[in-house]
Enzyme design. Sequence first.
Site, short mmCIF file in Angstrom:
data_model
loop_
_atom_site.label_atom_id
_atom_site.label_comp_id
_atom_site.label_asym_id
_atom_site.label_seq_id
_atom_site.Cartn_x
_atom_site.Cartn_y
_atom_site.Cartn_z
N PHE A 44 43.72 34.06 45.13
CA PHE A 44 44.74 34.95 44.59
C PHE A 44 44.17 36.27 44.08
CE2 PHE A 44 43.88 31.57 41.43
CZ PHE A 44 43.32 32.31 40.40
N GLY A 47 44.57 39.72 46.13
CA GLY A 47 45.73 40.59 46.05
C GLY A 47 46.26 40.81 44.65
N HIS A 48 45.66 40.17 43.64
CA HIS A 48 46.19 40.27 42.26
C HIS A 48 45.06 40.50 41.28
CE1 HIS A 48 48.46 39.00 38.62
NE2 HIS A 48 49.50 39.32 39.35
N PHE A 49 44.56 41.51 41.06
CA PHE A 49 44.61 42.79 41.77
C PHE A 49 43.19 43.10 42.21
CE2 PHE A 49 47.98 42.71 38.60
CZ PHE A 49 49.09 42.96 39.38
N ILE A 54 43.25 39.61 37.88
CA ILE A 54 43.87 38.87 36.78
C ILE A 54 44.54 37.63 37.39
CG2 ILE A 54 45.60 38.91 34.95
CD1 ILE A 54 45.42 41.98 35.05
#
Length: 142
Positions: A44, A47-49, A54
């Site tokens: 994750f 893409g986050h971020f 986070i």
Amino acid sequence: MLTNKEIRELLPHRYPFLLVDKVIELEPGKKVVAVKNVSANEPFFQGHFPEYPIMPGVLIVEALAQAAGIAVAVLEDNKGKLGVFAGIEAMKFKNQVMPGDVLTLEAEILVSKLGVTKAKVKASVDGKVAAEGEIKFAMTKA
């Protein structure tokens, strides 16, 4: 205490969605304290971020739900059953969870009847609360 292998015997989740690495305290049907080691390699974070990774709040809630599910899944009446979300109440996000953090997951079972469980949950890093609230889930036949 439960190892990762024992956790996999209780929960149907697998990589990359198994979010509990080990259980360090367990009172069946009452409470659980578990750990998620947050790696920089978590999918994750791509893409986050990418520039400021986070852990998404929704995945913190999922980790808490998995931990709470373990506290109930170990009960003999729930062998072979699947825990599914039934609700989230008053969830508050207070601090960020980042790569390298050790996320402590705590769940206290408030009530469990007619197959529905309500738990008070808290996720923290180094004693600082990242998220807390209440969740509900139902145990159903898999």
